[in-house]
Design an enzyme around this catalytic site. Structure first.
Site, PDB file in Angstrom:
ATOM      1  N   GLU A   1     -30.165  59.027   3.480  1.00 46.09           N
ATOM      2  CA  GLU A   1     -31.442  58.462   3.920  1.00 46.09           C
ATOM      3  C   GLU A   1     -31.310  56.994   4.343  1.00 46.09           C
ATOM      4  O   GLU A   1     -31.886  56.577   5.346  1.00 46.09           O
ATOM      5  CB  GLU A   1     -32.489  58.576   2.804  1.00 46.09           C
ATOM      6  CG  GLU A   1     -32.810  60.005   2.375  1.00 46.09           C
ATOM      7  CD  GLU A   1     -31.824  60.543   1.337  1.00 46.09           C
ATOM      8  OE1 GLU A   1     -30.913  59.789   0.904  1.00 46.09           O
ATOM      9  OE2 GLU A   1     -31.954  61.727   0.972  1.00 46.09           O
TER      10      GLU A   1
ATOM     11  N   HIS B   1     -39.545  64.322  -7.552  1.00 47.57           N
ATOM     12  CA  HIS B   1     -39.720  64.428  -6.105  1.00 47.57           C
ATOM     13  C   HIS B   1     -41.135  64.092  -5.633  1.00 47.57           C
ATOM     14  O   HIS B   1     -41.383  64.056  -4.434  1.00 47.57           O
ATOM     15  CB  HIS B   1     -39.383  65.857  -5.639  1.00 47.57           C
ATOM     16  CG  HIS B   1     -37.913  66.179  -5.664  1.00 47.57           C
ATOM     17  ND1 HIS B   1     -37.129  65.994  -6.777  1.00 47.57           N
ATOM     18  CD2 HIS B   1     -37.070  66.653  -4.694  1.00 47.57           C
ATOM     19  CE1 HIS B   1     -35.876  66.359  -6.501  1.00 47.57           C
ATOM     20  NE2 HIS B   1     -35.815  66.752  -5.252  1.00 47.57           N
TER      21      HIS B   1
ATOM     22  N   HIS C   1     -17.929  29.686   0.232  1.00 51.33           N
ATOM     23  CA  HIS C   1     -18.707  30.828   0.721  1.00 51.33           C
ATOM     24  C   HIS C   1     -20.131  30.426   1.079  1.00 51.33           C
ATOM     25  O   HIS C   1     -20.575  30.667   2.196  1.00 51.33           O
ATOM     26  CB  HIS C   1     -18.734  31.943  -0.328  1.00 51.33           C
ATOM     27  CG  HIS C   1     -19.692  33.043   0.010  1.00 51.33           C
ATOM     28  ND1 HIS C   1     -19.338  34.119   0.771  1.00 51.33           N
ATOM     29  CD2 HIS C   1     -21.014  33.199  -0.277  1.00 51.33           C
ATOM     30  CE1 HIS C   1     -20.397  34.899   0.940  1.00 51.33           C
ATOM     31  NE2 HIS C   1     -21.426  34.360   0.299  1.00 51.33           N
TER      32      HIS C   1
ATOM     33  N   HIS D   1     -23.726  29.033   4.873  1.00 50.44           N
ATOM     34  CA  HIS D   1     -22.439  29.630   4.538  1.00 50.44           C
ATOM     35  C   HIS D   1     -21.382  29.234   5.561  1.00 50.44           C
ATOM     36  O   HIS D   1     -21.255  29.875   6.607  1.00 50.44           O
ATOM     37  CB  HIS D   1     -22.576  31.151   4.495  1.00 50.44           C
ATOM     38  CG  HIS D   1     -23.603  31.637   3.514  1.00 50.44           C
ATOM     39  ND1 HIS D   1     -24.961  31.544   3.747  1.00 50.44           N
ATOM     40  CD2 HIS D   1     -23.477  32.198   2.288  1.00 50.44           C
ATOM     41  CE1 HIS D   1     -25.623  32.033   2.710  1.00 50.44           C
ATOM     42  NE2 HIS D   1     -24.746  32.449   1.813  1.00 50.44           N
TER      43      HIS D   1
END
Ligand SMILES: [Ca+2]
Ligand SMILES: [Ca+2]
Lengths: 680, 680
Positions: A419, A481, A265, A30
């Site tokens: 999280e 869960h 890019h 890149h």
């Protein structure tokens, strides 16, 4: 005010051309970001960043994180120009080649690279962790006249990072925590792989960061306005109660014929484009990987300043050691990553006479006992403190003092329901050095952080996930869960400890190994429900990752289990005994650790000539490594009180005994080889 | 202006008390949110939401998503009060019990629940998907005078959702897409599990959403100001070029003695608290699960209005059918989820004479051939369109017409670098009905979306992940991008197809099964590098999930492989043949599909009495289900050109042949049983 002149511009153009050369030689990579970001990188590295290339690990160095890691050639070029031993010109030429020190994305094992980035959003979240770590070290160790820690964390990120949720989580928390030691740069180049950002990303980035509580600045001409960049950084350094983001509007692939388009890019520049680039910049178009001496001189002068900055710091630290010998010794110990002598005596042990206790609670007891003995521990939870039981009752929260809720010397972080950000922040804290971060969430939601957990393992960060509510045993919250695939997922990750302790001694073993294995992260899966203290368990035995818990003579079957199922398996053996069937019980709390034991030991636990049945209340995938037959749950769980759910899935002494008997029957008359034995 | 009177307040208090009763009876659950949100829910359901309880699947109904799914008792109570057959009073009493229709978190299988929520952040992202789906249906099917689709999507979310990255990703995209049909409510109750949100979440939520391009409104007294809530919704409905967020400041556990504290978040109210609650609200404290007739009357009147709204829509649709018979038939077909007759004839087939092609390219060719034939396909990529090759060249982007980049009838979504949001949005699109969403990213980054992928599988959403760059074969990008554990993870997820096709015919089979299996999501793992067209492959054979590709008489070993390794295994068989060793080759592109075949068929592919070696360039975990010996990579990958990386890890014909020979040697003289045979 910082001023710049021609040599600065020449140096910047040299960075651009070297980056283009490196990507072209690799024929992969890149070039666009390095070329667009060269001015910014030059100003950061040459005018602000405190670092000593001769000692990349100087503790009080400023940290630099390239969150848009695909632009890594920029960083490699800088490391080379400033004289890092890890990045010779030949290393630049080996970009993206097998075994080189310059892989396709930055990996922390190369000196001068703080954290492994590339997966977008991770780097800026790591930077938040680096800043948290610095703030905590400073609040803990600095004394009047002795700023032994005062480094900044600088990080560049792009549109891609800003779109990723992990960055949102970490940046929101950084704003809440008022991390004035964090200075980030948003590379506003209007380009992503899909083209102009107008196709997908039209939000107001600075307004969003202001909503998070950040200080923001905009440098409109990031291609040329070096003074503007310097001024913005000076301003950001002065804002001590907010993280700063400086938006730098740049032209991706600056100087290329394709500048400003997504064509630069992720693909090398063509040869004629590189030639015109060098010509345009007044550099020799016939030369590749060429650095003129005055550019080296400029950067080496800065490197020398960095070396002397470290010397000054060493002097300061000597005086500090005289004045505050205990603190100095303690800081040195932590920097080295050595645990305090005798800390392990605080690990609790249990006997079968002790009551049944949920392993999440056993974990809480343990944390309470070791927290003072291990000042490197810095805990937290993703808004489940009362469920994960991760907080030592006497600990102070890590909070901006102005909130009145704690201070920066606090060692408990309220991560919020974030999280993935939590995982990436723990990686940053670990990368800073001097810390062992741990944090809690439900085991099922460690998956939300999979991207960060993977990088913990790849980068060898010692971070610990306290993963409670580890199975259908959580009961009523139900299948949304209840983990089924989660342990299989993380057990398949290289360099990952995945503990599922069965009782108090095994919980202590899980922590013992997690706290002493410096280069391997851990997940410790813990029950919501109570577990009995087992006859025959011990820290020493469980620290081998697997061991024979119950051994009888002439056993006909081995039942191997983990966590909450081990106690049920012990009871199953009793049911079997009533049927005159003899069963041994093996507890296998961590595959990773068990795999590292000697062949001889492992075969003593899982030997030839006896069928082995695995028992665990989740997917059976993977258990074939250690067993011939598997009892598990290859469907989603169910909402209901835990004992009823266990009964429904037949994880009862009788349910296990029935399957153990079937296993014996199945192998009757067939020679059985240990599953550990392989052909190659 | 909407007005309210005493019966509204009585109804609201009835919701509160029923919710408290339900959680108390279960002795588990979350009463706080239902009690705090009762006024908002009442106004939404009774005054705005278009729905017919007698036909929960009426296509033009307004969608409602409770993103803070732990507050599900609120939704169950509403379903009951409005007369859904799926939620009788007995169902409320069975809350969180095994086998009940009222599990601990909302699951889409219960009529009236649009999407499964609970894992935070997912619901609001699903809502974005539901809104995208509606906008696309409207732009495709509506005609002047015939607004056959004009429903809104309403969603409530809390602090927890707003902290999750997945919500950030989806909400940023929703702002970009100017989804005026999405009206969301931020439950600003200042409480999370860890206590006051001041400990972790101090950002300005509405300012952040404005930065994303949302319209925002604040109702300061969400406990009492019913008129204010109604007025805000009316205003939001009028803003057609932006999604709206109405912040409702509420008191969690309103009416409880513990109102406003986190003690009412996740634990049942005590009996005396429930009694005083009912007394306070003028309800009978001696009765549980009690609804007075005037409350039922109120809600049943609204239900009747909903039934007549559907009738009016049916009339409209009849007239539309007369005017636009083809469109009407097409919409009906899509609502039913039936694919067009003969679509599968467009699937490409290949012969060994065809050139080697990367499977990501085979996927692109296939998408190009079926895209027009399957108008239910709605594609996208997480900013990797040019790498994933997910876009049919003639497709129109799904964009707000004002951008000039596409329009709402477009079937290609530029998701940006937002994998987790993309996964959750696809779930929402799938839940709307009439669509099969597919999207691309690198296989390694499907892990970023693990939370959403899990819910696809649990909720049986037919969504397709086009997961390119599926191994070390991606080469130079290196270990940060090379999957090792990824397939093992998703193969361990119940109800999940994980395809890894080896050539063109297998790629067609992967899509055939993914497009026809209405209740199972798919990941299709595709190579960056070219793969040969194999002798012996066919769509029909590969559609069984696994089949014998190369069969010789008296084979001594079976090599089972997937994807890019199948072709190498075929060459390995040739190397073995030179050593007079006979090997069969099995291709096993999808375990899930193979597992569903008859025992007889499966044993014909992986029979007794022959050792089986698996070959795949990633973790061996799990392969023991189908093989006796495993050749894989149980470490992280390496950055370098793909052929060199393959060679380094010995995934060459010679490397495989060597291990096949070792496998034969290992089992010499030992009876070998098929790994498919189990004791129970
Ligand atoms: Ca960019
Ligand atoms: Ca809340």
């Amino acid at each position: 005010m910082t001023t710049f002149n021609d040599i600065d511009r020449k140096a910047i153009n040299t960075i651009r051309c070297l980056s283009a050369d490196g990507v072209a030689k690799a024929n992969s990579g890149h070039p666009g970001a390095p070329m667009g970001l060269a001015p910014l990188a030059h100003v950061i590295f040459n005018n602000f960043l405190n670092f000593n290339p001769k000692n990349p690990n100087w503790f009080n160095r400023d940290r630099f994180v390239l969150s848009n890691g695909h632009g890594v050639m920029l960083h490699y070029v800088l490391l080379h120009l400033f004289g890092y031993d890890s990045m010779k010109m030949d290393d630049l030429k080996q970009f993206r080649q097998l075994g080189s020190r310059s892989p396709g994305h930055p990996e922390a094992e190369t000196d001068g690279i703080e954290v492994t980035t590339g997966p977008l959003g991770q780097g800026i979240a790591n930077a938040v962790g680096l800043a948290i770590a610095q703030a905590n070290i400073a609040a803990t160790f600095n004394k009047p006249g002795f700023a032994v820690s005062d480094n900044f964390t600088y990080s560049i990120f792009g549109d891609g990072c800003m779109m990723e949720g992990v960055a949102s989580e970490a940046m929101s928390l950084a704003g809440h925590l008022q991390l004035g030691n964090l200075i980030s740069f948003y590379d506003d180049n209007h380009i992503t792989i899909d083209g102009d950002i107008n196709v997908a990303f039209t939000e107001n980035v600075l307004a969003r960061l202001e909503a998070y509580g950040w200080h923001t600045i905009w440098v409109e001409d990031g291609d040329n306005d070096l003074e503007g960049i310097a001024k913005a950084i000076e301003e950001a350094k002065k804002v001590t109660d907010k993280p700063s983001c400086i938006k730098i509007t740049t032209t991706i692939g600056f100087g290329s014929k394709l500048a400003g388009t997504h064509s630069v890019h992720g693909a090398p520049l063509k040869a004629d484009d590189i030639a015109q680039l060098k010509e345009q910049f007044g550099l020799d178009p016939t030369k590749s990987f060429d650095v003129e001496q005055d550019v080296y001189d400029l950067y080496h002068a800065k490197a020398a300043k960095g070396a002397s900055a470290e010397e000054s710091w060493n002097d300061l630290f000597s005086k500090y050691s005289a004045e505050y010998p205990e603190l100095a010794t303690e800081l040195q110990r932590r920097i080295k990553g050595e645990l305090p002598q005798g800390w392990e005596k605080h690990l609790p042990t249990y006997t079968p006479a002790d009551p049944a206790i949920a392993s999440r609670k056993l974990s809480e007891i343990l944390i309470g006992k070791v927290f003072d003995a291990l000042p490197e521990l810095i805990g937290g939870s993703a808004d489940l403190t009362g469920s994960n039981l991760t907080r030592y009752s006497k600990s102070v929260d890590f909070q901006p003092p102005s909130t009145g809720l704690g201070d920066y010397s606090g060692r408990y972080i309220r991560y919020g329901v974030r999280e993935h950000g939590m995982g990436a922040i723990m990686n940053g804290i670990s990368a800073y050095g001097g810390f062992i971060p741990y944090s809690g969430t439900f085991l099922n939601f460690v998956s939300y952080a999979a991207g960060a957990v993977r990088l913990s393992a790849l980068s060898e960060h010692q971070v610990i996930w306290v993963a409670t509510h580890d199975s259908i045993g959580l009961g009523e919250d139900g299948p949304t869960h209840q983990p089924i695939e989660t342990l299989a997922h993380f057990r398949a990750l290289p360099n990952m400890q995945v503990w599922r302790p069965a009782d108090g001694n095994e919980t202590s073993a899980a922590y013992y190994k997690s706290l002493t294995n410096k280069h391997t992260p851990s997940i410790i899966a813990l029950s919501r429900q109570n577990l009995p203290q087992l006859e025959g368990s011990s820290i020493e035995k469980a620290s081998k990752g697997g061991y024979t818990l119950v051994e009888v003579e002439n056993a006909q079957v081995i039942i191997v289990a983990t966590g909450s199922e081990v106690g049920i398996a012990v009871d199953a053996a009793k049911v079997l005994a009533e049927q005159n069937i003899k069963a041994n019980i093996v507890s296998l709390p961590d595959w990773f650790t068990f795999d590292q034991q000697s062949e001889e030991y492992k075969l003593s636990v899982l030997p030839d000539n006896i069928p082995i049945l695995s028992v665990e209340v989740m997917t059976t995938n993977g258990w074939q490594k250690y067993s011939h037959q598997q009892f598990g749950i290859n469907r989603f769980g169910a909402s209901g009180p835990a004992p009823e759910v266990y009964k429904f899935f037949e994880f009862t002494p009788e349910g296990i005994a029935k399957r153990a008997a079937a296993t014996i029957e199945f192998y009757k008359g067939t020679p059985v080889r240990s599953p550990l034995k392989t052909a190659f």
